[in-house]
Design a protein around this motif. Structure first.
Motif, mmCIF file in Angstrom:
data_model
loop_
_atom_site.group_PDB
_atom_site.id
_atom_site.type_symbol
_atom_site.label_atom_id
_atom_site.label_comp_id
_atom_site.label_asym_id
_atom_site.label_seq_id
_atom_site.Cartn_x
_atom_site.Cartn_y
_atom_site.Cartn_z
ATOM 1 N N VAL A 1 0.786 -1.187 0.092
ATOM 2 C CA VAL A 1 0.067 0.018 0.009
ATOM 3 C C VAL A 1 0.840 1.361 -0.215
ATOM 4 O O VAL A 1 0.577 2.322 -0.839
ATOM 5 C CB VAL A 1 -0.882 -0.207 1.281
ATOM 6 C CG1 VAL A 1 -1.454 1.324 1.388
ATOM 7 C CG2 VAL A 1 -2.044 -1.281 1.126
ATOM 8 N N ASP A 2 1.955 1.340 0.904
ATOM 9 C CA ASP A 2 2.574 2.485 0.986
ATOM 10 C C ASP A 2 3.944 2.489 0.281
ATOM 11 O O ASP A 2 4.416 3.575 -0.232
ATOM 12 C CB ASP A 2 3.042 2.661 2.578
ATOM 13 C CG ASP A 2 1.630 2.515 3.190
ATOM 14 O OD1 ASP A 2 0.780 3.461 2.854
ATOM 15 O OD2 ASP A 2 1.940 2.170 4.355
ATOM 16 N N ASP A 3 4.661 1.406 0.073
ATOM 17 C CA ASP A 3 6.022 1.505 -0.622
ATOM 18 C C ASP A 3 6.389 1.281 -1.968
ATOM 19 O O ASP A 3 6.916 1.611 -2.634
ATOM 20 C CB ASP A 3 6.883 0.800 0.308
ATOM 21 C CG ASP A 3 6.977 1.145 1.840
ATOM 22 O OD1 ASP A 3 6.824 2.505 1.895
ATOM 23 O OD2 ASP A 3 7.162 0.510 2.849
ATOM 24 N N LEU A 4 5.454 0.232 -2.579
ATOM 25 C CA LEU A 4 5.734 -0.039 -3.710
ATOM 26 C C LEU A 4 5.429 0.777 -4.807
ATOM 27 O O LEU A 4 4.572 1.362 -4.771
ATOM 28 C CB LEU A 4 4.568 -1.488 -4.229
ATOM 29 C CG LEU A 4 4.986 -2.319 -5.323
ATOM 30 C CD1 LEU A 4 6.072 -3.086 -4.939
ATOM 31 C CD2 LEU A 4 3.861 -3.150 -5.699
ATOM 32 N N ALA A 5 6.460 1.090 -5.697
ATOM 33 C CA ALA A 5 6.330 2.061 -6.706
ATOM 34 C C ALA A 5 6.397 1.569 -8.002
ATOM 35 O O ALA A 5 6.643 0.343 -8.291
ATOM 36 C CB ALA A 5 7.867 3.128 -6.581
ATOM 37 N N LEU A 6 5.750 2.521 -8.822
ATOM 38 C CA LEU A 6 5.475 2.210 -10.338
ATOM 39 C C LEU A 6 6.905 1.332 -10.762
ATOM 40 O O LEU A 6 7.844 2.062 -10.846
ATOM 41 C CB LEU A 6 5.134 3.159 -11.267
ATOM 42 C CG LEU A 6 3.718 3.937 -10.865
ATOM 43 C CD1 LEU A 6 3.474 5.000 -11.956
ATOM 44 C CD2 LEU A 6 2.733 2.891 -11.033
ATOM 45 N N GLY A 7 6.805 0.283 -11.505
ATOM 46 C CA GLY A 7 7.963 -0.333 -12.416
ATOM 47 C C GLY A 7 8.766 -1.380 -11.220
ATOM 48 O O GLY A 7 9.517 -2.071 -11.653
ATOM 49 N N ASP A 8 8.240 -1.377 -9.947
ATOM 50 C CA ASP A 8 8.698 -1.984 -8.801
ATOM 51 C C ASP A 8 8.182 -3.584 -9.299
ATOM 52 O O ASP A 8 7.020 -3.745 -9.731
ATOM 53 C CB ASP A 8 8.550 -2.028 -7.344
ATOM 54 C CG ASP A 8 9.253 -0.747 -7.003
ATOM 55 O OD1 ASP A 8 10.315 -0.279 -7.790
ATOM 56 O OD2 ASP A 8 9.055 -0.353 -5.718
ATOM 57 N N THR A 9 8.909 -4.732 -8.814
ATOM 58 C CA THR A 9 8.384 -5.858 -9.053
ATOM 59 C C THR A 9 8.057 -6.807 -7.868
ATOM 60 O O THR A 9 8.732 -6.679 -6.678
ATOM 61 C CB THR A 9 9.252 -6.706 -10.043
ATOM 62 O OG1 THR A 9 10.601 -7.003 -9.468
ATOM 63 C CG2 THR A 9 9.589 -6.153 -11.364
ATOM 64 N N VAL A 10 7.305 -7.882 -8.053
ATOM 65 C CA VAL A 10 6.865 -8.731 -7.047
ATOM 66 C C VAL A 10 7.008 -10.026 -7.699
ATOM 67 O O VAL A 10 6.703 -10.154 -8.956
ATOM 68 C CB VAL A 10 5.691 -8.535 -6.198
ATOM 69 C CG1 VAL A 10 5.657 -7.009 -5.500
ATOM 70 C CG2 VAL A 10 4.367 -8.560 -7.176
ATOM 71 N N GLU A 11 6.943 -11.107 -6.904
ATOM 72 C CA GLU A 11 6.639 -12.351 -7.654
ATOM 73 C C GLU A 11 5.109 -12.869 -7.371
ATOM 74 O O GLU A 11 4.515 -12.670 -6.216
ATOM 75 C CB GLU A 11 7.475 -13.624 -7.078
ATOM 76 C CG GLU A 11 8.909 -13.235 -7.332
ATOM 77 C CD GLU A 11 9.898 -14.588 -6.676
ATOM 78 O OE1 GLU A 11 10.369 -15.241 -7.307
ATOM 79 O OE2 GLU A 11 10.129 -14.240 -5.406
ATOM 80 N N LEU A 12 4.552 -13.543 -8.401
ATOM 81 C CA LEU A 12 3.010 -13.874 -8.456
ATOM 82 C C LEU A 12 3.055 -15.311 -8.777
ATOM 83 O O LEU A 12 3.488 -15.832 -9.619
ATOM 84 C CB LEU A 12 2.367 -12.974 -9.268
ATOM 85 C CG LEU A 12 2.578 -11.524 -8.938
ATOM 86 C CD1 LEU A 12 1.894 -10.661 -10.062
ATOM 87 C CD2 LEU A 12 1.603 -11.108 -7.639
ATOM 88 N N ARG A 13 1.939 -16.198 -8.030
ATOM 89 C CA ARG A 13 1.792 -17.412 -8.430
ATOM 90 C C ARG A 13 0.189 -17.534 -8.735
ATOM 91 O O ARG A 13 -0.499 -17.188 -7.674
ATOM 92 C CB ARG A 13 2.146 -18.297 -7.253
ATOM 93 C CG ARG A 13 1.892 -19.701 -7.370
ATOM 94 C CD ARG A 13 2.410 -20.691 -6.424
ATOM 95 N NE ARG A 13 1.994 -20.567 -4.944
ATOM 96 C CZ ARG A 13 2.697 -20.982 -4.035
ATOM 97 N NH1 ARG A 13 3.516 -21.876 -4.154
ATOM 98 N NH2 ARG A 13 2.116 -20.692 -2.793
ATOM 99 N N GLY A 14 -0.097 -17.904 -9.661
ATOM 100 C CA GLY A 14 -1.777 -18.261 -9.952
ATOM 101 C C GLY A 14 -2.084 -17.922 -11.433
ATOM 102 O O GLY A 14 -1.038 -18.197 -12.112
ATOM 103 N N PRO A 15 -3.206 -17.771 -12.000
ATOM 104 C CA PRO A 15 -4.327 -17.952 -10.785
ATOM 105 C C PRO A 15 -4.824 -18.989 -10.248
ATOM 106 O O PRO A 15 -4.422 -19.951 -10.583
ATOM 107 C CB PRO A 15 -5.414 -17.395 -11.915
ATOM 108 C CG PRO A 15 -5.029 -18.137 -13.378
ATOM 109 C CD PRO A 15 -3.626 -17.928 -13.302
ATOM 110 N N LEU A 16 -5.277 -18.953 -9.014
ATOM 111 C CA LEU A 16 -5.622 -19.879 -8.081
ATOM 112 C C LEU A 16 -6.747 -20.122 -7.585
ATOM 113 O O LEU A 16 -7.620 -19.022 -7.330
ATOM 114 C CB LEU A 16 -4.584 -19.688 -6.928
ATOM 115 C CG LEU A 16 -3.220 -19.541 -6.998
ATOM 116 C CD1 LEU A 16 -2.424 -19.312 -5.803
ATOM 117 C CD2 LEU A 16 -2.502 -20.813 -7.323
ATOM 118 N N GLY A 17 -7.276 -21.228 -7.449
ATOM 119 C CA GLY A 17 -8.701 -21.581 -6.850
ATOM 120 C C GLY A 17 -9.678 -21.853 -7.920
ATOM 121 O O GLY A 17 -9.646 -20.993 -8.964
ATOM 122 N N GLY A 18 -10.597 -22.714 -7.669
ATOM 123 C CA GLY A 18 -11.972 -22.775 -8.703
ATOM 124 C C GLY A 18 -13.109 -23.048 -8.011
ATOM 125 O O GLY A 18 -14.402 -22.988 -8.847
#
Lengths: 91, 241
Positions: free
Chosen positions: B86-103
Motif C-alpha cells: 500500500v505505502d512503498d511499492l512504486a511504479l515499475g517495482d516488481t513482486v513474484e506472483l503465483r496463480g491464478p488460483l482456486g476454482g
C-alpha cells in the motif's frame, strides 16, 4: 486462531497436484462428510497448512513447507474424486 | 477453469491509485499470466535483502484474458506484506506472483442461477471481478451485492459500484458510522438484515460471502438459519496478517 477456507490451498498445492484441489471432492475419514476441499477449514501460517473437516474438525490434510521442500499428509481423507483432465480445463 | 502458470511469475507495477485512506488499487503487468476467472486469487511473494520471504494470498479484482491483474489491498497495521504494497511499492517495482488460483470461489459467465454476493470490508475485491464480468458478458443471471462497511469512507470502488451501467445492484450497510439521513442505525449485519436485503432461499440463489473470518462465520450461520442449504453458500475468509 482464525481459520481460512480450503481455497487458500490452491497456491501451496499447485506444484503437488495436476488437478485443481479446491474443486475436488473428498470424504472425511472420521465423519463421512463429503465436501469440496475449498470448503474445508484451513489453519495457515507460519508452520504450513492444516485443513480440517468443516463438519467434525478432523484433520484432513497437512502441508508443511520448509527449506525448499513440501511434506504432504492426507491422513484424514478416505478418498478424493478427481475429474479427468479434459474436464478440468474447461476454459 | 483457468489453470495456473507453472511456478512464480514476475509482476511489474503498472498503475496504482488510492481506494481509501488505508487501501490501494495496484495493477501489475505480468508476462505469462494466462488470464483468470472472476473470484480467483493470487499468491504474492516478497523477498527481503537478507533472503527472508513472505507469501500472502490476495483476491483479484480483474478478470478475463490478458497479461494484467488488478488487486485491492487494505493496509493491516501489523501486516508484513500489506503495508509495503500500500505505502512503498512504486511504479515499475516488481513482486513474484503465483496463480491464478482456486476454482471454488469463482463465478463463470455460463452460470445462470441467481447470485447474491455479501462482502465485509475489503472482502469486496473478488466481487468486483464478478460484477465486472457479469456486465461485460451481458449475463442474464440476476446478481446483487450486499456490502458491509465500517463507515462510508471505507468503500472500495464506490463509483464503479454506483454507476448506472452497473448490472449488479449494490445495497450498502454500515457497522460504525452511517451517512446523514440513513434509515438504519450503525450496527453489524443481523439475520433480519440478511432476510430483507438478500435473495431468499425460494429463489435458490448461489450466495458468495467474503470478508474477515468472524464476519463470514456470522453471515454464513445466519444464512443457514434463514433456510439456505449449506452447499449453496460459498465462503472466502481472510486472516489478520
Amino acid at each position: 486462531m482464525d481459520h481460512l477456507d480450503g481455497n487458500v490451498l490452491a497456491g501451496p498445492t499447485a506444484d503437488l497436484f495436476l488437478f485443481e484441489p479446491t474443486t475436488t471432492q473428498g470424504q472425511c475419514q472420521s465423519c463421512a462428510d463429503i465436501a469440496m476441499l475449498g470448503q474445508a477449514m484451513v489453519y495457515g501460517q507460519p508452520m504450513g497448512f492444516v485443513a480440517r473437516c468443516r463438519n467434525c474438525d478432523n484433520v484432513l490434510i497437512v502441508i508443511i513447507e520448509r527449506a525448499g521442500q513440501k511434506s504432504l499428509s492426507m491422513r484424514g481423507l478416505r478418498w478424493l474424486r478427481v475429474a479427468d483432465r479434459a474436464m478440468n480445463d474447461r476454459i | 477453469m483457468t489453470t495456473p502458470a507453472a511456478g512464480w511469475l514476475t509482476g511489474s507495477l503498472a498503475r496504482a491509485h488510492p481506494l481509501t485512506a488505508s487501501a490501494r488499487s495496484i495493477t501489475f503487468t505480468v508476462p505469462g499470466w494466462p488470464g483468470n476467472d472472476a473470484g480467483q486469487h493470487v499468491d504474492v511473494r516478497l523477498t527481503s535483502s537478507d533472503g527472508y520471504q513472505a507469501v500472502r494470498s490476495y483476491s483479484i479484482a480483474s478478470a478475463g484474458p490478458g497479461g494484467e491483474i488488478e488487486l485491492g489491498i487494505d493496509r493491516l497495521p501489523d501486516g508484513e506484506v500489506s503495508p509495503f504494497l500500500v505505502d512503498d511499492l512504486a511504479l515499475g517495482d516488481t513482486v513474484e506472483l503465483r496463480g491464478p488460483l482456486g476454482g471454488w470461489f469463482v463465478w463463470r459467465p455460463e452460470q445462470t442461477q441467481p447470485v447474491q454476493l455479501i462482502a465485509g470490508g475489503s472482502g469486496v475485491v473478488p466481487f468486483i471481478a464478478m460484477t465486472r464480468t457479469h456486465a461485460s458478458v451481458c449475463s442474464s443471471a440476476p446478481m446483487q451485492l450486499l456490502y458491509s462497511l465500517r463507515t462510508p469512507n471505507d468503500a472500495f470502488f464506490r463509483d464503479e459500484l454506483s454507476q448506472p451501467s452497473a448490472t449488479a445492484r449494490t445495497t450498502w450497510h454500515y457497522t460504525r458510522t452511517v451517512p446523514p439521513g440513513w434509515s438504519r442505525s450503525a450496527g453489524r449485519l443481523t439475520a433480519e438484515d440478511l432476510k430483507s436485503k438478500t435473495l431468499p432461499p425460494e429463489q435458490a440463489p448461489l450466495t458468495y460471502v467474503c470478508g474477515p473470518t468472524g464476519f463470514v462465520e456470522t453471515v454464513s450461520r445466519a444464512l443457514t438459519s434463514l433456510g439456505h442449504a449449506p452447499d449453496t453458500i460459498r465462503t472466502e475468509r481472510f486472516g489478520g496478517t
